[in-house]
Write a protein that holds these residues in place. Structure first.
Motif, PDB file in Angstrom:
ATOM      1  N   ASP A  12       6.863   8.588  12.777  1.00  0.00           N
ATOM      2  CA  ASP A  12       6.667   9.903  11.824  1.00  0.00           C
ATOM      3  C   ASP A  12       6.021   9.815  10.799  1.00  0.00           C
ATOM      4  O   ASP A  12       5.842  10.107   9.780  1.00  0.00           O
ATOM      5  CB  ASP A  12       7.755  10.699  11.779  1.00  0.00           C
ATOM      6  N   PHE A  13       5.657   8.405   9.852  1.00  0.00           N
ATOM      7  CA  PHE A  13       4.422   7.698   9.304  1.00  0.00           C
ATOM      8  C   PHE A  13       3.068   9.261   8.575  1.00  0.00           C
ATOM      9  O   PHE A  13       3.901   9.491   7.695  1.00  0.00           O
ATOM     10  CB  PHE A  13       3.813   6.907   9.567  1.00  0.00           C
ATOM     11  N   ASN A  14       2.860   9.704   9.910  1.00  0.00           N
ATOM     12  CA  ASN A  14       1.563  10.889   9.675  1.00  0.00           C
ATOM     13  C   ASN A  14       2.315  11.721   9.250  1.00  0.00           C
ATOM     14  O   ASN A  14       1.149  12.561   8.631  1.00  0.00           O
ATOM     15  CB  ASN A  14       0.573  10.694  10.911  1.00  0.00           C
ATOM     16  N   LEU A  15       3.656  12.312   9.544  1.00  0.00           N
ATOM     17  CA  LEU A  15       3.572  14.091   9.600  1.00  0.00           C
ATOM     18  C   LEU A  15       3.962  14.071   8.246  1.00  0.00           C
ATOM     19  O   LEU A  15       4.499  14.877   7.422  1.00  0.00           O
ATOM     20  CB  LEU A  15       5.347  13.986  10.409  1.00  0.00           C
ATOM     21  N   PHE A  16       4.448  12.671   7.347  1.00  0.00           N
ATOM     22  CA  PHE A  16       4.013  13.064   5.590  1.00  0.00           C
ATOM     23  C   PHE A  16       3.538  13.482   4.914  1.00  0.00           C
ATOM     24  O   PHE A  16       2.494  12.349   5.198  1.00  0.00           O
ATOM     25  CB  PHE A  16       5.157  11.790   5.347  1.00  0.00           C
ATOM     26  N   GLY A 104       7.774  -3.940   7.248  1.00  0.00           N
ATOM     27  CA  GLY A 104       8.198  -3.315   6.145  1.00  0.00           C
ATOM     28  C   GLY A 104       7.032  -2.095   6.635  1.00  0.00           C
ATOM     29  O   GLY A 104       7.771  -0.972   6.925  1.00  0.00           O
ATOM     30  N   PHE A 105       6.252  -1.827   6.091  1.00  0.00           N
ATOM     31  CA  PHE A 105       5.254  -0.524   6.225  1.00  0.00           C
ATOM     32  C   PHE A 105       4.647  -0.592   7.667  1.00  0.00           C
ATOM     33  O   PHE A 105       4.903   0.757   8.239  1.00  0.00           O
ATOM     34  CB  PHE A 105       3.612  -0.841   5.630  1.00  0.00           C
ATOM     35  N   ASP A 106       4.757  -1.700   9.179  1.00  0.00           N
ATOM     36  CA  ASP A 106       4.989  -2.141  10.419  1.00  0.00           C
ATOM     37  C   ASP A 106       5.182  -1.195  10.390  1.00  0.00           C
ATOM     38  O   ASP A 106       5.531   0.241  11.402  1.00  0.00           O
ATOM     39  CB  ASP A 106       4.258  -3.058  10.202  1.00  0.00           C
ATOM     40  N   ARG A 107       6.957  -1.502  10.121  1.00  0.00           N
ATOM     41  CA  ARG A 107       8.306  -0.751  11.018  1.00  0.00           C
ATOM     42  C   ARG A 107       8.154   0.624  10.361  1.00  0.00           C
ATOM     43  O   ARG A 107       8.632   1.640  10.895  1.00  0.00           O
ATOM     44  CB  ARG A 107       9.944  -1.255  10.437  1.00  0.00           C
ATOM     45  N   MET A 108       7.556   0.975   9.507  1.00  0.00           N
ATOM     46  CA  MET A 108       7.582   2.949   8.653  1.00  0.00           C
ATOM     47  C   MET A 108       6.882   3.032  10.271  1.00  0.00           C
ATOM     48  O   MET A 108       7.138   4.441   9.602  1.00  0.00           O
ATOM     49  CB  MET A 108       7.446   3.167   7.158  1.00  0.00           C
ATOM     50  N   GLY A 112      -2.090   0.741  10.495  1.00  0.00           N
ATOM     51  CA  GLY A 112      -3.580  -0.152   9.294  1.00  0.00           C
ATOM     52  C   GLY A 112      -2.878  -0.840   8.434  1.00  0.00           C
ATOM     53  O   GLY A 112      -1.854  -0.412   7.870  1.00  0.00           O
ATOM     54  N   THR A 113      -3.916  -1.602   7.156  1.00  0.00           N
ATOM     55  CA  THR A 113      -3.577  -1.668   6.166  1.00  0.00           C
ATOM     56  C   THR A 113      -3.299  -0.896   4.954  1.00  0.00           C
ATOM     57  O   THR A 113      -3.087  -1.134   3.876  1.00  0.00           O
ATOM     58  CB  THR A 113      -4.092  -3.120   5.830  1.00  0.00           C
ATOM     59  N   GLU A 114      -4.454  -0.046   4.955  1.00  0.00           N
ATOM     60  CA  GLU A 114      -4.639   1.162   3.780  1.00  0.00           C
ATOM     61  C   GLU A 114      -2.972   1.954   3.619  1.00  0.00           C
ATOM     62  O   GLU A 114      -3.130   2.890   4.766  1.00  0.00           O
ATOM     63  CB  GLU A 114      -5.188   1.719   3.889  1.00  0.00           C
ATOM     64  N   ILE A 115      -2.636   1.928   2.412  1.00  0.00           N
ATOM     65  CA  ILE A 115      -1.113   2.938   2.535  1.00  0.00           C
ATOM     66  C   ILE A 115      -1.930   3.677   1.280  1.00  0.00           C
ATOM     67  O   ILE A 115      -2.519   3.503   0.160  1.00  0.00           O
ATOM     68  CB  ILE A 115       0.383   2.136   1.906  1.00  0.00           C
ATOM     69  N   ASP A 116      -1.767   5.589   1.707  1.00  0.00           N
ATOM     70  CA  ASP A 116      -2.210   6.725   0.875  1.00  0.00           C
ATOM     71  C   ASP A 116      -1.331   7.269  -0.323  1.00  0.00           C
ATOM     72  O   ASP A 116      -1.615   7.678  -0.309  1.00  0.00           O
ATOM     73  CB  ASP A 116      -3.485   6.660   1.152  1.00  0.00           C
ATOM     74  N   CYS A 117      -0.228   6.129   0.025  1.00  0.00           N
ATOM     75  CA  CYS A 117       1.375   7.115  -0.373  1.00  0.00           C
ATOM     76  C   CYS A 117       1.540   6.737  -1.965  1.00  0.00           C
ATOM     77  O   CYS A 117       1.288   4.988  -1.967  1.00  0.00           O
ATOM     78  CB  CYS A 117       1.902   7.212  -0.211  1.00  0.00           C
TER      79      CYS A 117
END
Length: 722
Positions: A12-16, A104-108, A112-117
């Motif tokens: 549900d990463f894209n839901l936030f 950690g980001f992969d399990r979240m 990809g490698t871009e985190i916009d949060c």
């Protein structure tokens, strides 16, 4: 990059919303990551990285945190052990940190490698600016994080428990963590960094100390003491004693209370199989096989014996035929005939024939004809020794020399004949004694066996006594060059007589003056007297032979008889006894180790760390703030919060209270409480802080970092009292 892990990937990463911050509690032991505003982190794993190589493909894989032990058999881990990004509690291996953040980001569930949060990440107290700058550089340039905030994990835990009403605005936060222990004072809800204190001892050192103690105590179970298992034993069984020395004295005295405080860890153990006696069918089967093998060996021996008899008979017939041909040859042609046969004389052929005849009788099992053998030399004695009875004046010089040879030959032959006769008589006497013993045994087997045992006992004692005397005499002769004895040792009668003769000879030879040894014949006399060929030394050989005969006889008649081992008088040795392993041999006993290992929090010098303990750190922190406000000390000690993974030991609150009372005035208010969840409260406080609307004003953006550089972070501090 392939990951090997048991942790499920979030979906549900894209839901936030992109404005929802990601919260990371980057501890030296565990890495926790989740969303702001939630009560629990989404992903928790150990903060270690291992990169083994696949045994078949040779591909390197990345194992972050916990792994499945069943999969490790497919990888070669000899050159890649678990590695941490921390030195104490400061991040210094950013290559390893990058693997951990990727995982950690992969399990979240990030694609990809871009985190916009936005990101809130914890750090230790007074984190060096180099570590903070490198962490910001990694997050901005590798993952594209728009904004970052750094906060202290101890402060977040204290603020979270303050919101829950556990502690006050003014107080102390004690955090015995994984690799370090911190004390942080709070005034009006904000940490005071001038009063912080740190000791380089934590849960890692407790686990390592317990692992060393168990390895020394049970060296044959080293493979069982893995880091993970010792960590579990520590968290399950260890506690902190209120009075360490009283607790140690209790275990030393072995009181009944120590049994209640002792814990046991039973290792897998399989009892040794009990060998059951063979059944009657098995015994009968083995007996049949043995009889069949024996019959085959007897047939082979009989065939070999028949072949040997045939060879000897053929050889005997050949020699007899040769003698018959020799009788037919004229006297002048005898030398040429013997030259062709290979024999020198008729006597040599007859001697060879006699030897073959004896061998043939022996092979056939016929008794020896001693009388015939003794008569044969007598018949030819006159021919063989023809010059013996002739007077010397009737012989020439050559005949006299020949007569001397014949005399010596005759004496030697007679001596051999007497020896043969003596052996024959001894054999007859031995057979007669054996026959008498067999008759006695048949008359009363029980009485005969008792008499044989008694005789064996007496004879063995006699032989042992003779050996001890001989050993003592040899020892005395080696240690006393004059032939005397030492320390109660006694010579036997023959040795005393030899010494008396030597003394008398020396005195008589020198007429009062000891000149014995000046001539060669004196040394010949010494050699003759010093020999041990006397009657006293012949006895033990005969006794030992008789003892061996009785022992052999008892072994045949009495199955329960065990022959006595030869006595070794030089140095008694204990025969090692091998005992089967029992259930207790696979049992790990945790006694004083339960409270000895956590004691390093209060006495770090026990493991070579020359720093103060946890209770003294409180006094150091209070003294550093004494100049600000005189009443501040009471407010600080009235609200002391204990957090961190190592604060879960039972008894730590009571031990801290007893230690702090020793350094505080009498009657000073002291209140110590444990955090609601010492392990997770730091992340919960950070998630609660990141969910507020004022959080975004506390962050710094990527543009700020590029504009002002990493050194600007030296003065960056988060405001916790929003």
């Amino acid at each position: 990059m392939p990951f090997i892990s048991k942790i499920q990937r979030q979906s549900d990463f894209n839901l936030f919303n992109s404005n929802t911050p990601i919260v990371i509690d980057n501890g030296a032991s565990y890495f926790r990551i989740g969303w702001a505003g939630e009560s629990e982190p989404r992903v928790i794993f150990r903060n270690i990285v291992q990169r083994p190589r696949h045994k078949v493909t040779g591909e390197n894989v990345t194992i972050v945190g916990d792994h499945d032990p069943t999969l490790m058999k497919y990888f070669d881990c000899t050159r890649s052990g678990p590695r941490s990004a921390f030195d104490s509690n400061v991040v210094y291996q950013f290559e390893t940190m990058e693997y951990i953040l990727d995982f950690g980001f992969d399990r979240m569930g990030a694609n990809g490698t871009e985190i916009d949060c936005p990101l809130l990440i914890t750090e230790c107290i007074s984190n060096p600016v180099q570590s903070r700058s490198r962490m910001a550089e990694l997050l901005f340039e590798t993952y594209g994080i728009p904004s970052i905030a750094f906060g202290v994990d101890v402060a977040f835990s204290y603020k979270f428990n303050q919101q829950q009403g556990v502690c006050a605005k003014d107080g102390l936060a004690l955090c015995p963590g994984f690799s370090t222990t911190h004390v942080m004072p709070f005034v009006d809800g904000e940490p005071v960094y001038e009063g912080c204190c740190r000791t380089n001892v934590g849960g890692f050192h407790i686990t390592d100390h317990l692992k060393q103690l168990l390895s020394l105590k049970y060296p044959y179970h080293l493979a069982r003491f893995t880091w993970e298992k010792v960590e579990d034993l520590k968290m399950e069984h260890c506690y902190i004693a209120t009075d360490y020395f009283s607790e140690t004295r209790l275990f030393k005295e072995g009181a009944t209370k120590t049994e209640e405080k002792t814990r046991y860890w039973q290792l897998p153990w399989v009892p040794s199989p009990i060998e059951e006696p063979p059944s009657e069918e098995e015994i009968a089967r083995k007996a049949a096989i043995k009889e069949k093998q024996g019959q085959r060996l007897r047939e082979m021996a009989e065939a070999k014996r028949s072949s040997k008899i045939n060879e000897l008979e053929n050889e005997l017939h050949g020699l007899e035929f040769l003698l018959y041909q020799l009788d037919q040859v004229e006297e002048g042609e005898v030398p040429s005939f013997l030259a062709e046969t290979g024999y020198v004389s008729r006597q040599e052929i007859e001697s060879a024939s006699n030897k073959v005849m004896q061998s043939l009788r022996k092979a056939k099992g016929e008794p020896k004809n001693e009388q015939a053998e003794t008569e044969k030399p007598d018949l030819a004695a006159d021919e063989k020794y023809s010059l013996i009875n002739i007077p010397d004046d009737m012989l020439t010089q050559e005949q006299l020399n020949e007569k001397k040879k014949q005399l010596s030959l005759k004496s030697m032959a007679e001596g051999r004949q007497r020896l043969k006769q003596k052996r024959y008589e001894e054999e007859l006497e031995r057979e007669r004694k054996q026959q008498l013993e067999e008759e006695k045994r048949l008359e009363n087997p029980k009485l005969y066996l008792e008499q044989l045992h008694a005789k064996y006992k007496d004879l063995s004692e006699k032989v042992d006594q003779q050996k001890r005397l001989k050993t003592n005499a040899d020892y005395s002769n080696r240690n006393n060059l004059s032939g005397g004895v030492g320390r109660g040792e006694r010579l036997n009668a023959a040795q005393r007589e030899r010494m008396r003769l030597l003394t008398t000879a020396a005195f008589d030879r020198g007429k009062g003056e000891d000149t014995f040894g000046a001539k060669d014949e004196d040394w010949e006399l010494y050699k003759l007297m010093s020999k041990d060929n006397n009657d006293d030394d012949e006895g033990p050989d005969e006794d030992e032979a008789e003892l061996a005969r009785i022992s052999s006889r008892l072994q045949k008649l009495d199955p329960t008889f065990i022959p006595k081992l030869e006595v070794d008088t030089s140095e008694p040795t204990e025969v090692p006894r091998v005992q089967p392993l029992t259930k207790e041999d696979f049992q790990i006993v945790l006694g004083v180790e339960r409270f000895r290992c956590p004691e390093v929090l209060f006495n770090p010098n026990w493991i070579g760390v020359d720093q103060v303990g946890l209770d003294e750190m409180v006094g150091v922190s209070i003294r550093r703030l004494r100049n600000k406000d005189e009443r501040l000390e009471e407010r600080l000690t009235n609200s002391i919060l204990v957090t961190g993974g190592s604060s879960l030991f039972p008894g730590i609150i009571e031990r801290l209270e007893a230690g702090i009372r020793m350094i505080r005035p009498c009657g000073a208010p002291i209140k110590i409480v444990r955090a609601l969840d010492p392990v997770i409260d730091a992340w919960r406080g950070a998630a609660s802080f990141a969910s507020t609307s004022q959080f975004h004003s506390q962050t710094f953006s990527r543009l700020d970092y590029y504009e002002m550089g990493g050194d600007w972070l030296r003065n960056y501090q988060l405001k916790y009292a929003l």
